[in-house]
Design a protein around this motif. Structure first.
Motif, PDB file in Angstrom:
ATOM      1  N   GLY A   1       0.730  -1.165   0.329  1.00  0.00           N
ATOM      2  CA  GLY A   1      -0.473  -0.060   0.276  1.00  0.00           C
ATOM      3  C   GLY A   1       0.744   1.214   0.449  1.00  0.00           C
ATOM      4  O   GLY A   1       1.850   1.256   0.328  1.00  0.00           O
ATOM      5  N   ALA A   2       0.652   2.239  -1.111  1.00  0.00           N
ATOM      6  CA  ALA A   2       1.202   3.868  -0.652  1.00  0.00           C
ATOM      7  C   ALA A   2       2.270   3.808  -0.820  1.00  0.00           C
ATOM      8  O   ALA A   2       3.035   3.868  -0.030  1.00  0.00           O
TER       9      ALA A   2
ATOM     10  N   ARG B   1       9.036   1.386  -2.036  1.00  0.00           N
ATOM     11  CA  ARG B   1       9.748   2.020  -0.828  1.00  0.00           C
ATOM     12  C   ARG B   1       8.007   2.220  -0.603  1.00  0.00           C
ATOM     13  O   ARG B   1       6.783   3.288  -1.864  1.00  0.00           O
ATOM     14  N   ARG B   2       7.284   2.193   0.180  1.00  0.00           N
ATOM     15  CA  ARG B   2       6.163   2.647   1.249  1.00  0.00           C
ATOM     16  C   ARG B   2       5.335   3.605   2.580  1.00  0.00           C
ATOM     17  O   ARG B   2       6.941   3.939   2.917  1.00  0.00           O
ATOM     18  N   ARG B   3       4.993   4.325   2.000  1.00  0.00           N
ATOM     19  CA  ARG B   3       4.741   5.413   3.379  1.00  0.00           C
ATOM     20  C   ARG B   3       4.191   4.223   4.630  1.00  0.00           C
ATOM     21  O   ARG B   3       3.151   4.545   4.018  1.00  0.00           O
ATOM     22  N   ILE B   4       4.373   4.646   5.221  1.00  0.00           N
ATOM     23  CA  ILE B   4       2.971   4.737   6.496  1.00  0.00           C
ATOM     24  C   ILE B   4       3.455   5.814   7.000  1.00  0.00           C
ATOM     25  O   ILE B   4       4.336   6.523   7.118  1.00  0.00           O
ATOM     26  N   GLU B   5       2.279   5.799   8.660  1.00  0.00           N
ATOM     27  CA  GLU B   5       2.436   6.318   9.918  1.00  0.00           C
ATOM     28  C   GLU B   5       3.791   7.100   9.829  1.00  0.00           C
ATOM     29  O   GLU B   5       4.345   6.351  10.885  1.00  0.00           O
TER      30      GLU B   5
ATOM     31  N   PHE C   1      -3.357   4.015   8.125  1.00  0.00           N
ATOM     32  CA  PHE C   1      -2.990   3.429   6.738  1.00  0.00           C
ATOM     33  C   PHE C   1      -2.429   1.552   6.626  1.00  0.00           C
ATOM     34  O   PHE C   1      -3.438   1.515   6.403  1.00  0.00           O
ATOM     35  N   MET C   2      -2.444   1.728   8.513  1.00  0.00           N
ATOM     36  CA  MET C   2      -2.076   0.491   8.972  1.00  0.00           C
ATOM     37  C   MET C   2      -3.816  -0.434   8.959  1.00  0.00           C
ATOM     38  O   MET C   2      -4.666  -1.213   8.187  1.00  0.00           O
TER      39      MET C   2
END
Ligand SMILES: Cc1cc2nc3c(=O)[nH]c(=O)nc-3n(C[C@H](O)[C@H](O)[C@H](O)COP(=O)(O)OP(=O)(O)OC[C@H]3O[C@@H](n4cnc5c(N)ncnc54)[C@H](O)[C@@H]3O)c2cc1C
Ligand SMILES: Nc1ncnc2c1ncn2[C@@H]1O[C@H](COP(=O)(O)O)[C@@H](O)[C@H]1O
Lengths: 263, 329
Positions: free
Chosen positions: A146-147, A163-167, B100-101
């Motif tokens: 995701g993202a 590469r993904r963006r998480i919080e 997101f999660m």
């Protein structure tokens, strides 16, 4: 490598949206519809992959939506996709993300050649759910990321790192293809389809699918039903704070503490 | 199927996302209507120690899926873990924070369980066996009401701060059950090679209770320092408009809006942001909005709770001083 980009038609983010009587839905008359901006990133990414590599055999663009959604497929084809798939049947038009994902997954199962890379938007700007990508992946037993903000497909076309963006953080992940990616802003800058390419896109083949072509859909039901839409309750008028900046600062802090109670 | 309500407790490195506790409070209210109970599920590595804190927030039973392979969030292993807990709990409703999660996981879990699903809800209530969920649509310009049919599992992700957490009951105990996880190699096709914190030490806009955002009018990356000072005084995070990010003043990870992040903090302070519809899409759900802008006609004032027609370069440092004074008292 065959690539599928999933695209959705949505109201333009600058358009004024009007609600129908009793909140039964929105008024599509005269409403400007565009490809979801996140989906444009997916199309652009697919086209750039083909420009960079020699092993991209075909880019398929797929949409689920009413007749007008065909225009969005044309944009994808003008940007560089080769063929379109339009799932177009009022029986399949719902606001149930999970059902839509099941319909899209069933359409993909019908494709005999299979896809190595499936791209869709991080979330669409009308329902803003971000559910369709992960759910399609689940229905097809595929991994998904995701993202995604960066992508590197291996030379043999069998693996990738993304590469993904998480919080609060970014992750670099590694995975085998086939896989589904949902695309975040920033990875690529979508091109404007040129007029000649828009003309050429009219000659590219589009397959129409209806419920009859997707018998597998019968196993699923619309389980989240849209009831109504309404404008949120009006916000109270903005309270303007008067005075010179030093007084203004003092008064704002007082209001935030004593009136709004957010400190 | 009993009608227990299960809350997914989101944690990263042992730190629980505050929205998880807000959902436990919601779960307690929803479950009470049918005489069922609020339960929680914690997935991760070394997370058993969180059970007491979760019990203190109202969970009557806590399911723990603890395994080294769950140290970092990956969709498929976490889906399997949460599904195992759902099966053990015989829950009818699953509540997940909208993060997101949360979006990622809830979608896969719902697909696997053939559940009914609604993402990013601001209101959830029962109507007989059905669940009614209200969520923003069209970038927050409208809200939509949806009915999730009651003949199956109902999965809902809920916005941060849509509900508040209960005061913790220290000493409250929950029944703790550990749930076994069995994964195949196929479940672990995806590997995480590297995790880098963005903007080390500063909070992400989606995690903070207070967000201070700046626009194109900040004119440079250096000038954002006054916003970081203000955010520091408030223990908040710094956000930016797309124009500010595109100009390179801030990384895109801090962009708020339609193509950036959606935030719903308790307090959002917009400094020199015009309030384009695409920016509003990312912040109009904030509880209290302060706008600082030199132009009275700026559309940001249409959504603001408090407005200051002022030069941000003058007002922001003054505000920082006032907040600091408040803290000292
Ligand atoms: C598909 C699409 C997606 C988009 N997504 C996003 C998104 O996610 N997020 C986003 O933010 N935008 C997004 N945009 C862009 C959006 O339309 C605006 O262009 C952008 O938000 C403008 O940023 P701004 O308010 O910082 O700049 P400007 O419009 O330049 O506004 C600057 C403001 O600062 C004020 N000002 C100037 N000097 C001072 C001063 N010294 N003190 C106080 N006030 C001052 C001015 O009065 C003005 O109101 C998107 C656009 C499109 C088409
Ligand atoms: N009706 C649809 N037709 C095609 N693609 C869709 C449809 N609905 C969702 N998608 C895809 O899934 C992404 C996320 O949408 P959503 O999960 O609805 O927020 C979109 O950006 C599209 O790529």
């Amino acid at each position: 490598m065959r690539i599928l980009t999933i695209v959705k038609q949505v109201p333009d983010s600058n358009a004024t949206i009007k609600v129908l009587a009793e909140g039964k839905g929105i008024d599509f008359a005269g409403l400007k519809l565009v490809a979801d901006p996140f989906d444009e990133f997916g199309i652009e990414l697919a086209v750039q992959l083909r420009e960079k590599r020699s092993d991209v055999s075909e880019i398929v663009a797929l949409t689920l939506g009413g007749e007008k959604a065909g225009e969005t497929l044309r944009i994808a084809l003008a940007m560089g996709a080769d063929v379109g798939v339009h799932i177009c049947d009022p029986k399949l038009e719902t606001k149930d993300e999970l059902f839509n994902a099941a319909v899209i997954a069933e359409a993909m199962k019908k494709d005999a050649k299979g896809f190595d890379l499936i791209l869709c938007g991080k979330h669409n700007i009308d329902l803003d759910a971000g559910a369709v990508g992960p759910a399609v992946a689940e229905f097809l037993d595929l991994p998904h990321v995701g993202a995604v903000t960066g992508l590197d497909v291996s030379a043999d076309g069998k693996h990738f790192t993304a590469r993904r963006r998480i919080e609060g953080a970014e992750e670099v992940v590694e995975c085998d293809l086939p896989a589904l990616l949902t695309i975040e802003k920033g990875l690529v800058e979508p091109r404007y389809p040129s007029l000649p390419n828009l003309m050429k896109a009219k000659k590219k083949p589009v397959t129409l699918l209806t419920a009859g072509d997707l018998p597998g859909v019968a196993e699923y039901a619309e389980t989240t039903k849209f009831v109504s839409i309404s404008a949120p309750p009006p916000k109270p008028e903005c309270k303007f704070i008067e005075g010179e900046p030093p007084q203004m600062a003092k008064e704002l802090v007082r209001l935030l503490r004593d009136e709004a109670k957010v400190l | 199927m009993t009608s227990n309500v299960l809350v997914f407790i989101e944690q990263r490195r042992g730190k629980v996302h505050p929205a998880s506790y807000q959902l436990l409070n919601l779960a307690t209210q929803v479950a009470a209507q049918t005489g069922a109970q609020a339960e929680a599920c914690i997935v991760g590595e070394g997370v058993a120690s969180l059970a007491d804190a979760v019990a203190a927030q109202g969970a009557k039973k806590v399911y723990i899926v603890d395994d080294p392979v769950l140290a970092l969030y990956r969709a498929i292993p976490y889906t399997k873990a949460l599904v195992a807990a759902l099966d053990a709990a015989a829950a009818k409703i699953l509540l997940v924070p909208t993060t997101f999660m949360g979006r990622d996981l809830a979608s896969r879990v719902a697909a696997r369980k053939r559940a009914a699903l609604a993402i990013d809800c601001t209101e959830v209530r029962q109507d007989g066996a059905d669940l009614i969920a209200v969520k923003p649509m069209y970038a927050g310009k409208f809200s939509g009401t949806f009915r999730l049919t009651g003949d199956r599992l109902q999965v809902v992700t809920v916005r941060s701060n849509a509900y508040s957490a209960a005061a913790p009951q220290t000493g409250a105990r929950a029944d703790v059950q550990s749930v076994a996880l069995s994964l195949t190699d196929r479940d672990q096709r995806l590997k995480i090679n590297e995790v880098t914190a963005t903007g080390s030490g500063v909070k992400d806009v989606t995690e903070a209770d207070i967000v201070v955002s700046g626009g194109r009018s900040l004119k440079s990356a250096e000038n954002f320092k006054i916003l970081y000072d203000l955010a520091a005084a408030l223990d908040g995070a710094v956000g930016a408009s797309r124009a500010a990010c595109d100009a390179g003043y801030q990384p895109h990870t801090r962009q708020v809006g339609l193509t950036g992040k959606v935030v719903t903090p308790k307090l959002y302070i917009a400094c020199g942001i015009d309030g384009a519809i695409q920016h509003l899409a990312g912040m109009r759900g904030s509880k209290v909005i302060v706008a600082i802008n030199t132009k009275k006609e700026a559309p940001i004032f249409k959504v603001a709770t408090y407005g200051c027609i002022a030069d941000l370069f003058t007002l922001v440092p003054l505000l920082t001083e006032e907040f600091k004074k408040l803290k000292e008292h």
